[in-house]
Design a protein around this motif. Sequence first.
Motif, short mmCIF file in Angstrom:
data_model
loop_
_atom_site.label_atom_id
_atom_site.label_comp_id
_atom_site.label_asym_id
_atom_site.label_seq_id
_atom_site.Cartn_x
_atom_site.Cartn_y
_atom_site.Cartn_z
N CYS A 124 0.89 -1.21 0.10
CA CYS A 124 -0.01 0.03 0.11
C CYS A 124 0.78 1.34 0.00
O CYS A 124 0.65 2.28 -0.80
N LYS A 125 2.09 1.20 1.01
CA LYS A 125 2.93 2.33 1.12
C LYS A 125 3.69 2.54 -0.38
O LYS A 125 3.50 3.69 -1.05
N ASP A 126 3.91 1.52 -1.10
CA ASP A 126 4.89 1.66 -2.25
C ASP A 126 3.77 2.02 -3.37
O ASP A 126 4.43 2.99 -4.08
N LEU A 127 2.81 1.59 -3.51
CA LEU A 127 1.94 1.95 -4.71
C LEU A 127 1.27 3.43 -4.47
O LEU A 127 1.00 4.19 -5.32
N SER A 128 1.37 3.95 -3.14
CA SER A 128 0.76 5.33 -3.03
C SER A 128 1.83 6.31 -3.24
O SER A 128 1.28 7.40 -3.47
N SER A 129 3.10 5.80 -3.70
CA SER A 129 4.06 6.91 -4.30
C SER A 129 3.86 7.02 -5.64
O SER A 129 4.34 7.84 -6.27
N ILE A 130 3.03 6.17 -6.29
CA ILE A 130 2.73 6.03 -7.66
C ILE A 130 1.36 6.71 -8.01
O ILE A 130 1.25 7.40 -9.08
N GLY A 131 0.26 6.28 -7.33
CA GLY A 131 -1.03 6.39 -7.80
C GLY A 131 -1.91 6.62 -6.55
O GLY A 131 -1.52 6.80 -5.39
N ASP A 132 -2.99 7.16 -6.83
CA ASP A 132 -4.25 7.36 -5.77
C ASP A 132 -4.98 6.10 -5.32
O ASP A 132 -5.62 6.10 -4.20
N THR A 133 -5.15 5.31 -6.38
CA THR A 133 -6.16 4.32 -6.12
C THR A 133 -5.28 2.80 -6.47
O THR A 133 -4.29 2.88 -7.20
N SER A 156 -2.69 -3.05 -8.25
CA SER A 156 -2.11 -2.26 -9.41
C SER A 156 -2.60 -0.92 -9.31
O SER A 156 -3.54 -0.63 -8.57
N THR A 157 -1.52 0.02 -9.64
CA THR A 157 -1.88 1.39 -9.64
C THR A 157 -1.47 2.23 -10.81
O THR A 157 -0.55 1.48 -11.48
N ARG A 158 -1.95 3.18 -11.12
CA ARG A 158 -1.27 4.09 -12.35
C ARG A 158 -1.42 5.55 -11.68
O ARG A 158 -2.54 6.18 -11.13
N GLY A 159 -0.39 6.35 -12.34
CA GLY A 159 -0.30 7.86 -11.84
C GLY A 159 0.41 8.47 -13.06
O GLY A 159 0.50 8.19 -13.90
N ASP A 160 0.53 9.77 -12.67
CA ASP A 160 1.28 10.69 -13.95
C ASP A 160 2.58 10.08 -14.20
O ASP A 160 2.92 10.18 -15.40
N ILE A 161 3.58 9.45 -13.06
CA ILE A 161 4.71 9.21 -13.47
C ILE A 161 4.79 7.79 -14.33
O ILE A 161 5.97 7.48 -14.85
N LEU A 169 -11.66 -4.87 -7.78
CA LEU A 169 -12.16 -3.79 -7.21
C LEU A 169 -11.24 -2.67 -7.10
O LEU A 169 -10.04 -2.84 -6.99
N THR A 170 -11.88 -1.62 -7.10
CA THR A 170 -10.81 -0.31 -7.20
C THR A 170 -11.22 0.47 -5.80
O THR A 170 -12.34 0.67 -5.34
N PHE A 171 -9.99 0.90 -5.14
CA PHE A 171 -10.11 1.38 -3.78
C PHE A 171 -9.21 2.78 -3.78
O PHE A 171 -8.05 2.85 -4.26
#
Lengths: 14, 257
Positions: B148-157, B170-175, B205-207
Amino acid sequence: MQRQKSILSFFQRP
Amino acid sequence: MLELRLVQGNLLKKVLEAVKDLVTDANFDCSSTGFSLQAMDSSHVALVALLLRSEGFEHYRCDRNVSMGMNLNNMAKMLKCAGNDDIVTIKADDGSDTVTFMFESPNQDKIADFEMKLMDIDSEHLGIPEAEYHAIVRMPSSEFARICKDLSSIGDTVVISVTKEGVKFSTRGDIGNANVVCRQNTTVDKPEESTTIEMHEPVSLTFALRYMNSFTKATPLSSTVTISLSSELPVVVEYKIAEMGYIRFYLAPKIED
């Protein structure tokens, strides 16, 4: 676009 | 009259650290079953349910059902004053507008009383229906916290998907984007280090990661976490509290508009 659901739409009020 | 003596006082310290950022004020309910709490965050997206069963206390006296409204930040401040090995007793007289936390050092050479003002809180107790979950993932709580910590540095969900292959976060963000797949792994020597996946149907599901990260503040309470998923239902992130009960976090999913 994604929408955040509220927990109140899943669990019943008394 | 209410008097609850908890030898493992640090459990209560850990519980407060786990919920105080999610919920500001909450009613603690005391009955013959145990000491419990149910509260939503201010946005009504997440719900926390805590149960510390009466049998887990060394002494448990609760003459009648009581609901005590507390500011969790203030309660955490008081409990921080207890030593990690201290025995904590929660005391309240009938009709009193205060609660007392008593801290005893293990060899009884130091006894402290902290009295806290109670507050009136209007809160609704929600009925949580029994549900059949499509997938139940049990994994080391530290591993889940790390993801959770690692993914939150990349995306919000975070998209949590369970298939025969395993559980994918999985996550996605601007970078860019990130995927972490955990496979079932029961071969390790210690059961608390294993990952088990019970899947009846694939689910995805997305959170919001902000909430998931907040739930992981409960990591010190349990070496494992159980994540129960069903499409169209809130996820349940559960930390068992050894011999006492549990802390469960429910989080409503994000849906496509």
